[in-house]
Design a protein around this motif. Structure first.
Motif, mmCIF file in Angstrom:
data_model
loop_
_atom_site.group_PDB
_atom_site.id
_atom_site.type_symbol
_atom_site.label_atom_id
_atom_site.label_comp_id
_atom_site.label_asym_id
_atom_site.label_seq_id
_atom_site.Cartn_x
_atom_site.Cartn_y
_atom_site.Cartn_z
ATOM 1 N N UNK A 1 12.856 2.390 -31.557
ATOM 2 C CA UNK A 1 11.871 3.446 -31.342
ATOM 3 C C UNK A 1 11.268 3.931 -32.661
ATOM 4 N N UNK A 2 12.099 4.120 -33.673
ATOM 5 C CA UNK A 2 11.597 4.608 -34.963
ATOM 6 C C UNK A 2 10.599 3.629 -35.579
ATOM 7 N N UNK A 3 10.889 2.328 -35.510
ATOM 8 C CA UNK A 3 9.938 1.360 -36.073
ATOM 9 C C UNK A 3 8.645 1.330 -35.268
ATOM 10 N N UNK A 4 8.734 1.401 -33.955
ATOM 11 C CA UNK A 4 7.522 1.380 -33.132
ATOM 12 C C UNK A 4 6.677 2.641 -33.341
ATOM 13 N N UNK A 5 7.326 3.774 -33.501
ATOM 14 C CA UNK A 5 6.593 5.029 -33.718
ATOM 15 C C UNK A 5 5.723 4.960 -34.966
ATOM 16 N N UNK A 6 6.170 4.215 -35.976
ATOM 17 C CA UNK A 6 5.394 4.096 -37.217
ATOM 18 C C UNK A 6 4.186 3.175 -37.050
ATOM 19 N N UNK A 7 4.181 2.309 -36.044
ATOM 20 C CA UNK A 7 3.119 1.304 -35.916
ATOM 21 C C UNK A 7 2.114 1.592 -34.800
ATOM 22 N N UNK A 8 2.311 2.635 -34.045
ATOM 23 C CA UNK A 8 1.395 2.966 -32.956
ATOM 24 C C UNK A 8 0.931 4.397 -33.118
ATOM 25 N N UNK A 9 -0.308 4.690 -32.665
ATOM 26 C CA UNK A 9 -1.201 3.953 -31.765
ATOM 27 C C UNK A 9 -1.899 2.795 -32.480
ATOM 28 N N UNK A 10 -2.274 1.796 -31.685
ATOM 29 C CA UNK A 10 -2.967 0.604 -32.183
ATOM 30 C C UNK A 10 -4.084 0.230 -31.228
ATOM 31 N N UNK A 11 -5.154 -0.282 -31.805
ATOM 32 C CA UNK A 11 -6.276 -0.816 -31.021
ATOM 33 C C UNK A 11 -6.284 -2.327 -31.167
ATOM 34 N N UNK A 12 -6.535 -3.018 -30.054
ATOM 35 C CA UNK A 12 -6.613 -4.470 -30.033
ATOM 36 C C UNK A 12 -7.940 -4.869 -29.407
ATOM 37 N N UNK A 13 -8.734 -5.638 -30.136
ATOM 38 C CA UNK A 13 -10.001 -6.137 -29.600
ATOM 39 C C UNK A 13 -9.740 -7.399 -28.801
ATOM 40 N N UNK A 14 -10.261 -7.425 -27.587
ATOM 41 C CA UNK A 14 -10.102 -8.578 -26.709
ATOM 42 C C UNK A 14 -11.484 -9.029 -26.252
ATOM 43 N N UNK A 15 -11.549 -10.243 -25.738
ATOM 44 C CA UNK A 15 -12.792 -10.835 -25.229
ATOM 45 C C UNK A 15 -13.901 -10.775 -26.268
ATOM 46 N N UNK A 16 -13.555 -11.164 -27.484
ATOM 47 C CA UNK A 16 -14.550 -11.199 -28.547
ATOM 48 C C UNK A 16 -15.096 -9.831 -28.923
ATOM 49 N N UNK A 17 -14.323 -8.800 -28.756
ATOM 50 C CA UNK A 17 -14.759 -7.449 -29.113
ATOM 51 C C UNK A 17 -15.436 -6.703 -27.978
ATOM 52 N N UNK A 18 -15.570 -7.331 -26.821
ATOM 53 C CA UNK A 18 -16.189 -6.650 -25.680
ATOM 54 C C UNK A 18 -15.297 -5.554 -25.110
ATOM 55 N N UNK B 1 10.813 3.191 -25.716
ATOM 56 C CA UNK B 1 11.747 2.078 -25.570
ATOM 57 C C UNK B 1 12.989 2.555 -24.839
ATOM 58 N N UNK B 2 13.462 1.723 -23.925
ATOM 59 C CA UNK B 2 14.734 2.026 -23.263
ATOM 60 C C UNK B 2 15.401 0.724 -22.841
ATOM 61 N N UNK B 3 16.679 0.820 -22.616
ATOM 62 C CA UNK B 3 17.440 -0.273 -22.043
ATOM 63 C C UNK B 3 18.182 0.325 -20.862
ATOM 64 N N UNK B 4 17.680 0.042 -19.652
ATOM 65 C CA UNK B 4 18.345 0.608 -18.469
ATOM 66 C C UNK B 4 19.808 0.149 -18.390
ATOM 67 N N UNK B 5 20.705 1.017 -17.925
ATOM 68 C CA UNK B 5 22.122 0.650 -17.823
ATOM 69 C C UNK B 5 22.304 -0.643 -17.019
ATOM 70 N N UNK B 6 23.106 -1.546 -17.577
ATOM 71 C CA UNK B 6 23.407 -2.794 -16.898
ATOM 72 C C UNK B 6 22.309 -3.845 -16.980
ATOM 73 N N UNK B 7 21.207 -3.533 -17.641
ATOM 74 C CA UNK B 7 20.089 -4.480 -17.719
ATOM 75 C C UNK B 7 20.221 -5.340 -18.974
ATOM 76 N N UNK B 8 19.687 -6.551 -18.902
ATOM 77 C CA UNK B 8 19.718 -7.441 -20.056
ATOM 78 C C UNK B 8 18.327 -7.620 -20.651
ATOM 79 N N UNK B 9 17.404 -6.729 -20.287
ATOM 80 C CA UNK B 9 16.043 -6.791 -20.815
ATOM 81 C C UNK B 9 15.647 -5.420 -21.348
#
Length: 187
Positions: free
Chosen positions: A42-59, A69-77
């Motif tokens: 979470x700490x690393x992500x907080x430093x890198x967002x918000x972010x803008x991403x151009x898609x479809x050639x800038x359209x 970020x979370x890891x639900x109990x018992x989950x492997x993802x």
């Protein structure tokens, strides 16, 4: 005369405390693994967002903000949620939507980071958009997730930690065990 043992004890304690950071990095690899907590991610992500991403050639501009970020109990993802905004023709979109995904993780030597592995879109909300727009926007978001998985690490391993890899060892599998991300070593 009694000050000498106290001074010696204080010096020993200070030496031990000074070595704790290095000791943590070294001891992490002693079991051929290192754990990364959701808080560290979470700490690393907080430093890198918000972010803008151009898609479809800038359209279209996709804005991702407020990562959670979370890891639900018992989950492997890993589960990640973002506030989502879409803008057209280079304009920034207000983050009025929401995006949630689940993903495994893999290590990439080029970025020295943990990347999404087979991210799955769990939730996609874009208030006020028609079903047709939502379907098109969903395709843009899926494209963005694929791009993020290839090029953007969720977490970068610390250079000091990587410098302390035992000889003949390299980063192997990355898994989620007991609510933490576990990076395993292999020969």
């Amino acid at each position: 005369m009694r000050r000498t043992p106290l001074v010696a004890l204080a010096l020993i304690l200070l030496s031990l405390l000074a070595g704790c950071a290095t000791l943590g990095a070294v001891s992490a690899w002693l079991n051929d693994q290192v754990a990364v907590t959701p808080g560290q991610l979470q700490r690393q992500l907080d430093r890198r967002f918000p972010r803008d991403f151009d898609k479809l050639g800038g359209l279209v501009t996709v804005t991702l903000a407020n990562p959670r970020v979370s890891i639900p109990p018992g989950d492997s993802r890993l589960r990640m949620e973002f506030d989502l905004g879409l803008g057209a023709l280079g304009g920034e979109g207000a983050t009025s939507g929401r995006l949630a995904l689940a993903s495994g993780l893999r290590y990439d030597t080029a970025t020295q980071g943990l990347h999404l592995d087979a991210p799955e879109l769990l939730q996609f909300e874009l208030p006020g958009s028609g079903e047709l727009l939502r379907g098109g926007a969903r395709g843009v978001v899926n494209s963005l997730l694929g791009e993020l998985a290839r090029s953007e690490p969720v977490y970068r391993l610390d250079d000091d930690l990587l410098d302390k890899l035992p000889a003949g060892r390299r980063i192997g599998d990355v898994g989620i065990e007991g609510g933490t991300v576990v990076v395993h070593l292999e020969r």
